[in-house]
Design a protein around this motif. Structure first.
Motif, PDB file in Angstrom:
ATOM      1  N   VAL A  48      -3.738  -2.034   8.688  1.00 47.21           N
ATOM      2  CA  VAL A  48      -2.768  -1.692   7.643  1.00 47.21           C
ATOM      3  C   VAL A  48      -3.260  -0.481   6.852  1.00 47.21           C
ATOM      4  CG1 VAL A  48      -1.671  -2.484   5.505  1.00 47.21           C
ATOM      5  CG2 VAL A  48      -1.857  -4.046   7.455  1.00 47.21           C
ATOM      6  N   ARG A  49      -4.511  -0.492   6.463  1.00 48.77           N
ATOM      7  CA  ARG A  49      -5.080   0.614   5.685  1.00 48.77           C
ATOM      8  C   ARG A  49      -5.023   1.918   6.472  1.00 48.77           C
ATOM      9  NH1 ARG A  49      -7.887  -0.836   1.255  1.00 48.77           N
ATOM     10  NH2 ARG A  49      -9.079   1.079   1.266  1.00 48.77           N
TER      11      ARG A  49
ATOM     12  N   GLN B  67       4.601   5.029  17.026  1.00 50.39           N
ATOM     13  CA  GLN B  67       4.458   3.657  17.500  1.00 50.39           C
ATOM     14  C   GLN B  67       3.115   3.050  17.114  1.00 50.39           C
ATOM     15  OE1 GLN B  67       5.023   3.852  21.729  1.00 50.39           O
ATOM     16  NE2 GLN B  67       6.993   4.844  21.554  1.00 50.39           N
ATOM     17  N   ALA B  68       2.318   3.791  16.372  1.00 53.90           N
ATOM     18  CA  ALA B  68       0.958   3.334  16.080  1.00 53.90           C
ATOM     19  C   ALA B  68       0.943   2.018  15.307  1.00 53.90           C
ATOM     20  CB  ALA B  68       0.189   4.409  15.308  1.00 53.90           C
ATOM     21  N   TRP B  69       1.858   1.846  14.356  1.00 57.10           N
ATOM     22  CA  TRP B  69       1.879   0.607  13.566  1.00 57.10           C
ATOM     23  C   TRP B  69       2.109  -0.596  14.463  1.00 57.10           C
ATOM     24  CZ3 TRP B  69       0.647  -2.178   9.615  1.00 57.10           C
ATOM     25  CH2 TRP B  69       1.330  -3.369   9.363  1.00 57.10           C
ATOM     26  N   GLU B  70       3.203  -0.592  15.171  1.00 60.54           N
ATOM     27  CA  GLU B  70       3.566  -1.747  15.982  1.00 60.54           C
ATOM     28  C   GLU B  70       2.605  -1.925  17.151  1.00 60.54           C
ATOM     29  OE1 GLU B  70       5.604  -5.183  16.631  1.00 60.54           O
ATOM     30  OE2 GLU B  70       5.813  -3.840  14.931  1.00 60.54           O
ATOM     31  N   PHE B  71       2.215  -0.833  17.799  1.00 59.62           N
ATOM     32  CA  PHE B  71       1.287  -0.921  18.923  1.00 59.62           C
ATOM     33  C   PHE B  71      -0.028  -1.568  18.489  1.00 59.62           C
ATOM     34  CE2 PHE B  71      -2.147   0.638  21.594  1.00 59.62           C
ATOM     35  CZ  PHE B  71      -1.660   0.355  22.864  1.00 59.62           C
ATOM     36  N   GLY B  72      -0.603  -1.067  17.404  1.00 58.80           N
ATOM     37  CA  GLY B  72      -1.882  -1.609  16.928  1.00 58.80           C
ATOM     38  C   GLY B  72      -1.772  -3.050  16.488  1.00 58.80           C
ATOM     39  N   LEU B  73      -0.721  -3.365  15.740  1.00 58.68           N
ATOM     40  CA  LEU B  73      -0.530  -4.730  15.259  1.00 58.68           C
ATOM     41  C   LEU B  73      -0.413  -5.704  16.428  1.00 58.68           C
ATOM     42  CD1 LEU B  73      -0.073  -6.739  12.949  1.00 58.68           C
ATOM     43  CD2 LEU B  73       2.360  -6.131  13.025  1.00 58.68           C
ATOM     44  N   GLN B  74       0.383  -5.354  17.411  1.00 63.05           N
ATOM     45  CA  GLN B  74       0.569  -6.257  18.550  1.00 63.05           C
ATOM     46  C   GLN B  74      -0.701  -6.402  19.385  1.00 63.05           C
ATOM     47  OE1 GLN B  74       3.105  -8.305  18.714  1.00 63.05           O
ATOM     48  NE2 GLN B  74       3.862  -7.292  16.864  1.00 63.05           N
TER      49      GLN B  74
ATOM     50  N   PHE C 246       0.822  -1.210   0.000  1.00 59.08           N
ATOM     51  CA  PHE C 246       0.000   0.000   0.000  1.00 59.08           C
ATOM     52  C   PHE C 246       0.861   1.267   0.000  1.00 59.08           C
ATOM     53  CE2 PHE C 246      -3.829  -2.400   1.792  1.00 59.08           C
ATOM     54  CZ  PHE C 246      -4.527  -2.314   0.603  1.00 59.08           C
ATOM     55  N   ARG C 247       2.027   1.214   0.623  1.00 61.10           N
ATOM     56  CA  ARG C 247       2.910   2.389   0.575  1.00 61.10           C
ATOM     57  C   ARG C 247       3.447   2.603  -0.826  1.00 61.10           C
ATOM     58  NH1 ARG C 247       6.840   1.979   5.569  1.00 61.10           N
ATOM     59  NH2 ARG C 247       8.199   1.618   3.819  1.00 61.10           N
ATOM     60  N   ARG C 248       3.743   1.517  -1.548  1.00 57.05           N
ATOM     61  CA  ARG C 248       4.238   1.643  -2.927  1.00 57.05           C
ATOM     62  C   ARG C 248       3.133   2.052  -3.895  1.00 57.05           C
ATOM     63  NH1 ARG C 248       6.631  -3.222  -1.731  1.00 57.05           N
ATOM     64  NH2 ARG C 248       5.305  -4.348  -3.186  1.00 57.05           N
ATOM     65  N   HIS C 249       1.897   1.673  -3.590  1.00 57.77           N
ATOM     66  CA  HIS C 249       0.759   1.934  -4.483  1.00 57.77           C
ATOM     67  C   HIS C 249      -0.387   2.566  -3.683  1.00 57.77           C
ATOM     68  CE1 HIS C 249       2.834  -0.516  -7.412  1.00 57.77           C
ATOM     69  NE2 HIS C 249       2.947  -1.466  -6.507  1.00 57.77           N
ATOM     70  N   PRO C 250      -0.228   3.798  -3.205  1.00 57.17           N
ATOM     71  CA  PRO C 250      -1.256   4.397  -2.348  1.00 57.17           C
ATOM     72  C   PRO C 250      -2.627   4.529  -3.017  1.00 57.17           C
ATOM     73  CG  PRO C 250       0.437   6.014  -2.915  1.00 57.17           C
ATOM     74  CD  PRO C 250       0.912   4.682  -3.417  1.00 57.17           C
ATOM     75  N   TRP C 251      -2.676   4.591  -4.318  1.00 57.99           N
ATOM     76  CA  TRP C 251      -3.955   4.656  -5.029  1.00 57.99           C
ATOM     77  C   TRP C 251      -4.779   3.396  -4.785  1.00 57.99           C
ATOM     78  CZ3 TRP C 251      -4.862   0.697  -8.315  1.00 57.99           C
ATOM     79  CH2 TRP C 251      -3.749  -0.023  -8.758  1.00 57.99           C
ATOM     80  N   ALA C 252      -4.104   2.291  -4.464  1.00 58.79           N
ATOM     81  CA  ALA C 252      -4.805   1.027  -4.236  1.00 58.79           C
ATOM     82  C   ALA C 252      -5.667   1.077  -2.973  1.00 58.79           C
ATOM     83  CB  ALA C 252      -3.812  -0.132  -4.156  1.00 58.79           C
TER      84      ALA C 252
END
Length: 189
Positions: free
Chosen positions: A114-115, A167-174, A62-68
């Motif tokens: 992720v989104r 830390q939102a990515w790792e915090f949320g994922l965990q 999604f970072r490589r293709h944000p339009w997706a």
């Protein structure tokens, strides 16, 4: 369709020989950009490690293709490459005691995380740190009105001590994976 046809140097009607409409064209674009789930480099034995890897891979796509992000919302046509991503997430939870519906819901929950994080990163630009930017924006407001929002002021002060570390990515994922682990543990008993 007209714009795509013009960029390809063909007529709109010529494009319709290959795809019947916009929905199918977008599906082909997503299918091509996202591609099938990449071959696993390191075989993880546990569901948690598999889902961590999966979520990180999806985040990168999604970072490589944000339009997706916009192209993959709601009920729509999905191709085999995109389905391979869902297959990998659902199969990571095989043998956990979760029902098929729960495994699908777990994948949807992870996709949502992720989104959300990808959308925040997109809004702040390539070098952006959403938490640091939010802290900076709210800093002035809290100086002027912090007494009305004591919990928010304390949280922002704490975040500032970590220099607005994102830390939102790792915090949320965990936390999502912790919740799944708790549910799986209840099923195993």
């Amino acid at each position: 369709m007209r714009r795509v046809a013009a960029q390809l140097g063909v007529t709109k009607m010529a494009l319709y020989r290959y795809v019947p409409g916009k929905a199918e064209l977008v599906a082909l674009m997503v299918e091509t950009a996202i591609g099938p789930y990449p071959p696993v480099k390191v075989r993880h034995s546990g569901w948690r490690e598999q889902l961590e890897e999966w979520a990180g891979q999806l985040f990168d796509v999604f970072r490589r293709h944000p339009w997706a992000l916009d192209a993959t919302v709601g009920p729509r046509i999905m191709g085999p490459a995109e389905l391979s991503w869902l297959e990998h997430a659902v199969s990571a939870l095989d043998g956990t005691g979760l029902s098929g519906a729960e495994r699908m819901d777990a994948a949807a929950l992870l996709v949502g995380h992720v989104r959300g994080i990808t959308q925040q990163a997109r809004a702040t630009g390539p070098a952006g740190n959403p938490e640091a930017q939010l802290g900076a924006l709210l800093g002035d407001l809290m100086q002027a009105h912090g007494e009305r929002f004591p919990a928010l002021t304390a949280a922002l002060t704490s975040a500032a001590r970590s220099h607005g570390q994102d830390q939102a990515w790792e915090f949320g994922l965990q936390r999502i994976l912790d919740g799944l682990a708790a549910l799986i543990d209840r099923r195993v008993r």
